[in-house]
Design a protein around this motif. Structure first.
Motif: not given
Lengths: 206, 206, 206
Positions: C118-124, C151-154
């Protein structure tokens, strides 16, 4: 004294009052959850999530209007701070409820109920105070009382922490209880932040 | 270059300097507490609470004046940020002291004293720097040095964390020590925040 | 509608884009570290520290320019908030990597990899969006998607927490894993904060 253009957009008062009203519902659900047997808690926690979503919508409405309004009834940053702090109150209460269910906690120490009673009282005072932002009258009692409540919550929190470390020998149970207790303390701090922001606004307007 | 009306309300300088002076007393009491035997610690922690109350009063005075003053010597938000960050430094030091007593900790690892020495040095530098806000002269040395100290504190903190997890096998003791060590790291971060705010102010004024 | 003097200092866009580009490198290194054997992790964590230093320099450059520029392309506070939030994303990812090495963690639960994806996608998404701040076009998809990711990460975070407390019986290992998992959740929150600040800016400009 600060210069101001008329008319003020008064709907911020209604939005803030609506946001604070959710806090009363939330705090009462949290108290109900504490008093319930474990099997009943999940349903109450779910209701709290729904209230948290309503509060979230209220916050977003305030933020959106804030960013699209040129003239605000008081400092833009203070409205922003107020809406954020109200949102934090709800988030911490919801997180505490979620953890109680997630961690399958049985009976909680009596002082946890004391913490939640303080939150219920702070929520009521906050919901009562928000509509008074319109006239800026009779607000001092509110912030003084919430500050007093937060001091009381802080003392309860520290005693509770000492008690947990004295009485609980299972380190994993201790970790769970400590986290719940800290979320409730975070909620009390957030209510104080709301009150301090109201004080700031009142002082600027006076 | 920014436009400004005269006269500036200069008393903010005195108030910020008074607030920072409390930090030196606070950091020294914390060092004293660390060096003391357990029975003597409670009394020292109580003195620290009193200093924390004085610092709290100083913060409230700054905030109140800030909200009632139309012309401030530099950006309102920066004064607010400075007063809040100074307040945070004290709060974290007081909380660390309180936890050491509350958790009935015996001997603490030597690196905890290293952490507190950094806080003492940061407090001194901060108290020395505040009066220089008036002339805005010779401030760069201060913020560079506090940033260097925070880097050092961060390294000590990480080494200490590794050491605790390597050496302590009692999970409850580990939880207690970790929390104290983190409050001290939070205090070091708060001192850096003060320094960064001073840098911001200086750059805006230059 | 807000009044504005020309010309805007456009270099803020390049600086923010550069800062966000570091996040993509950082998130990818974090994913690489997770997939690596323990002996190889230290070297990857060191690379992440270097990227974090580059991001730190980028942040300082933005802050310095911000304090010395009279006319900014959008609200000074929003640029400040954006740069701070980008910085927080990197800090939390670096801290998570550091703790994995420091705590000598072996295999991590599969859901930790979900968190990092999720962090990789958010960074992109963030790195793609930053250059679009110049034209203020096509930004809504970005903030909506990052909010969805958070939300998914949470949800992943809460499930992971329940799993850890269900499966891990060693309290010290549990403390270590919980801290790593929380830093990753903090990173996801920081990406959401970046997206919310972009939304704020876009609404003000519209």
């Amino acid at each position: 004294m600060r210069l101001r253009l008329t008319p003020r957009d008064t709907s911020f008062f209604d939005l803030l009052a609506a946001s604070a009203a959710h806090l009363v519902t939330g705090a009462n659900l949290l108290a109900e959850l504490l008093g319930a047997e474990r099997p009943a808690r999940k349903a109450i926690a779910k209701q709290l999530v729904e209230v948290e979503h309503l509060a979230d919508d209220a916050t977003h409405t305030i933020m959106r209007r804030l960013n699209q309004t040129f003239v605000t009834p008081f400092d833009r940053d203070d409205i922003y701070g107020l809406a954020s702090a109200l949102d934090d109150c709800m988030d911490f209460m919801e997180e505490a409820a979620d953890l109680i269910v997630l961690y399958k906690l049985e009976e909680l120490p009596a002082r946890v109920s004391d913490q939640v009673q303080v939150l219920q009282r702070a929520a009521e005072l906050t919901a009562d105070a928000m509509p008074r932002l319109r006239s800026m009258e009779d607000l001092a009692d509110y912030w003084v009382e919430v500050n007093r409540l937060e001091n009381q919550a802080d003392k309860t929190h520290r005693k509770l922490l000492a008690q947990l470390f004295d009485e609980i020998t299972d380190p994993i149970l201790l970790m769970k209880l400590k986290e719940v207790v800290e979320k409730l303390e975070d909620a009390a701090d957030a209510f104080e932040k709301v009150a301090n922001t109201v004080e700031t606004i009142a002082l600027k307007e006076s």
